[in-house]
Write an enzyme that holds these catalytic residues in place. Structure first.
Site, PDB file in Angstrom:
ATOM      1  N   GLN A 170       0.788  -1.265  -0.076  1.00 28.02           N
ATOM      2  CA  GLN A 170       0.054  -0.002   0.032  1.00 28.02           C
ATOM      3  C   GLN A 170       0.873   0.934   0.074  1.00 28.02           C
ATOM      4  O   GLN A 170       0.538   2.136  -0.627  1.00 28.02           O
ATOM      5  CB  GLN A 170      -1.144   0.036   1.293  1.00 28.02           C
ATOM      6  CG  GLN A 170      -2.111  -0.970   1.070  1.00 28.02           C
ATOM      7  CD  GLN A 170      -3.016  -1.098   2.184  1.00 28.02           C
ATOM      8  OE1 GLN A 170      -2.969  -0.360   3.055  1.00 28.02           O
ATOM      9  NE2 GLN A 170      -3.836  -2.048   2.187  1.00 28.02           N
ATOM     10  N   ASP A 316      -1.836 -11.440   4.864  1.00 23.92           N
ATOM     11  CA  ASP A 316      -3.310 -11.546   5.265  1.00 23.92           C
ATOM     12  C   ASP A 316      -3.768 -13.076   5.502  1.00 23.92           C
ATOM     13  O   ASP A 316      -4.897 -13.217   5.947  1.00 23.92           O
ATOM     14  CB  ASP A 316      -3.913 -11.074   3.954  1.00 23.92           C
ATOM     15  CG  ASP A 316      -3.984  -9.601   3.934  1.00 23.92           C
ATOM     16  OD1 ASP A 316      -3.536  -8.688   4.666  1.00 23.92           O
ATOM     17  OD2 ASP A 316      -4.278  -8.942   2.528  1.00 23.92           O
TER      18      ASP A 316
HETATM   19  C1  S3P Z   1      -2.587  -4.721  -0.024  1.00 24.05           C
HETATM   20  C2  S3P Z   1      -1.465  -4.756   0.919  1.00 24.05           C
HETATM   21  C3  S3P Z   1      -1.401  -5.363   2.144  1.00 24.05           C
HETATM   22  C4  S3P Z   1      -2.675  -6.187   2.436  1.00 24.05           C
HETATM   23  C5  S3P Z   1      -3.712  -5.453   2.130  1.00 24.05           C
HETATM   24  C6  S3P Z   1      -3.804  -5.496   0.650  1.00 24.05           C
HETATM   25  C7  S3P Z   1      -2.736  -4.108  -1.197  1.00 24.05           C
HETATM   26  O1  S3P Z   1      -1.474  -4.223   3.116  1.00 24.05           O
HETATM   27  O2  S3P Z   1      -2.276  -6.548   3.856  1.00 24.05           O
HETATM   28  O3  S3P Z   1      -4.839  -6.471   2.332  1.00 24.05           O
HETATM   29  O4  S3P Z   1      -3.588  -4.280  -2.063  1.00 24.05           O
HETATM   30  O5  S3P Z   1      -1.688  -3.272  -1.394  1.00 24.05           O
HETATM   31  P1  S3P Z   1       0.023  -3.444   3.377  1.00 24.05           P
HETATM   32  O6  S3P Z   1       0.705  -2.789   2.296  1.00 24.05           O
HETATM   33  O7  S3P Z   1      -0.257  -2.520   4.654  1.00 24.05           O
HETATM   34  O8  S3P Z   1       0.979  -4.491   3.794  1.00 24.05           O
END
Ligand code: S3P
Length: 430
Positions: A170, A316
């Site tokens: 993210q 996840d």
């Molecule tokens: C996601 C990244 C992960 C994941 C989330 C979806 C994404 O989070 O846990 O469910 O779509 O980029 P983080 O980037 O905070 O690790």
């Protein structure tokens, strides 16, 4: 809210499931479609609440998005097609929506305010507001930009080289989305590799991205063109059936068309290391993401250790992997997983507390948990709660399958965030 009685004492699960579209890819398909020039058609889009929050936010930003059967058709008019929203943008429960949208808005010369639900209000945002601020976006929020409501006025941004303190797709994606609108080159260097859907998506929309080890760079100002996207099934949703098939007696389940992107398949590596009877048939490198069918049979499992660079590849899935480990012989250690504390709930606490209520022997640690294993035939029953976290809700529904006594689940509705037809699919296997 109300309590929901879960199915218990299940003696066999058999059949095929087509799991719903990948959540990460569905979000990105709408976001890139919204800022590209021309029409983007997305097939297999996940009609879960999180992805629908992304759709509604981009509609508020002036993008025309049509829903046709299982397709989303996005009429992109380029970055400049986004308009100042007249109302607050509400991301609901979706961390991906708020963090990636902040990156998009960082390059737009207008004002927007973003809010979400109670869980979003507790999730850390300086991990994106700080680097986006360094690029030149004007951002503020509760506790100096850490929590929602966030307000942003973007535009006039410049590329940076950012060394991210955590491996987070993210964070990486938010900065890359801003970088696509910035002056010069933007580089993100991660401590470990996180999911690379954004990088693949940039290429799918005709852009260029340079990857060297843990470093990813984009050049600002490159054109993106509307395209066709086929969303693979979500391995994070398939995970609940992979574990159900492994722990319920006399089971054989095939999950069809599952995304097998190597940055997401940590659960398969862990299940194999634990001795699971799992087979994979890669069907095609469909468009830009690999896909395949996965078959799981009831398995004799042994404990393992999960940490390091494996963590971002299964972050996840750790709640459902914790359940799997309760049914293994010997101890399983999950470490280096501090990030679990800042998900939809503090997933170290919710996993440990809720599974303990059903009879599991599991201990929280500072960066993960220790699961003591050998809980076969020891799961009793009780009243458990999702705490509003979709993945905790589904993990508990799978745990209930091997419980001897009645199990009720509070806040079952949270499951619609990523898998609205979860219970219907589960029942097909009984
Ligand atoms: C996601 C990244 C992960 C994941 C989330 C979806 C994404 O989070 O846990 O469910 O779509 O980029 P983080 O980037 O905070 O690790």
């Amino acid at each position: 809210m109300g309590k929901h009685t879960l199915q218990t004492n299940i003696t066999s699960l058999q059949g095929d499931i087509i799991v719903p579209g990948d959540k990460s890819i569905s979000h990105r398909s709408v976001m890139f479609g919204a800022v590209a020039e021309g029409v983007t058609t997305v097939t297999g889009f996940l009609m879960g609440e999180d992805c629908l929050s992304t759709v509604s936010c981009f509609r508020q930003l002036g993008v025309e998005i049509e829903e046709k059967n299982d397709q989303m058709v996005i009429h992109g008019k380029g970055w400049a097609g986004l308009k100042e929203p007249s109302e607050v943008l509400n991301v609901g429960n979706s961390g991906t929506t708020i963090r990636l949208m902040m990156g998009i808005l960082a390059g737009r010369n207008f004002h927007a305010t973003l809010i979400g639900d109670e869980s979003i209000g507790k999730r850390p945002m300086t991990r994106v507001t700080k680097p986006l601020g360094q690029m030149g976006a004007k951002i503020d929020g509760r506790q100096h930009g850490e929590y929602t409501p966030l307000s942003i006025r973007g535009g006039g941004i410049s590329g940076i080289e950012y060394h991210a303190p955590v491996a987070s797709a993210q964070v990486k994606s938010s900065i890359l989305l801003a970088g696509l609108q910035a002056e010069g080159i933007t580089t993100v260097v991660e401590p470990e590799k996180s999911r690379d859907h954004t990088e693949r998506m940039i290429r799918q929309f005709g852009g260029t991205v340079d990857e060297k080890g843990l470093s990813v760079s984009v050049r600002g100002g490159q054109p993106l063109k509307g395209t066709e996207i086929q969303v693979p099934g979500d391995i994070s949703s398939a995970a609940f059936f992979l574990v159900a098939g492994a722990i319920v007696p006399n089971s054989c389940i095939t999950l069809k068309n599952v995304g097998l992107n190597p940055t997401r398949t940590g659960i398969i590596d862990v299940m194999k290391a634990m001795g699971a009877d799992i087979t994979i048939e890669e069907t095609a490198e469909e468009q830009f993401e690999p896909i395949g069918d996965i078959t799981i049979k009831t398995s004799h499992l042994k404990g393992t250790t999960i940490g390091g660079e494996l963590i971002p590849r299964l972050i996840d899935e750790l709640p459902i992997i914790a359940l799997l480990a309760t049914q293994a012989e010997g101890e399983t250690i999950i470490r280096d997983a501090h990030e679990l504390k800042v998900k939809e709930t503090n997933r170290i606490d919710t996993v440990v507390n809720e599974l303990s209520k059903l009879g599991a022997s599991i201990t929280a640690t500072d960066d993960g948990m220790v699961i003591h294993g050998d809980d076969k035939d020891k799961f009793t029953g009780g009243v458990v709660s999702s705490h509003g976290d979709h993945r905790i809700g589904m993990m508990l529904a799978v745990a209930a399958l091997i419980c001897k006594e009645e199990v009720s689940l509070e806040h079952k509705e949270a499951i619609s965030v990523s898998y609205p037809q979860f219970f219907a699919d589960l029942e097909k296997l009984m």
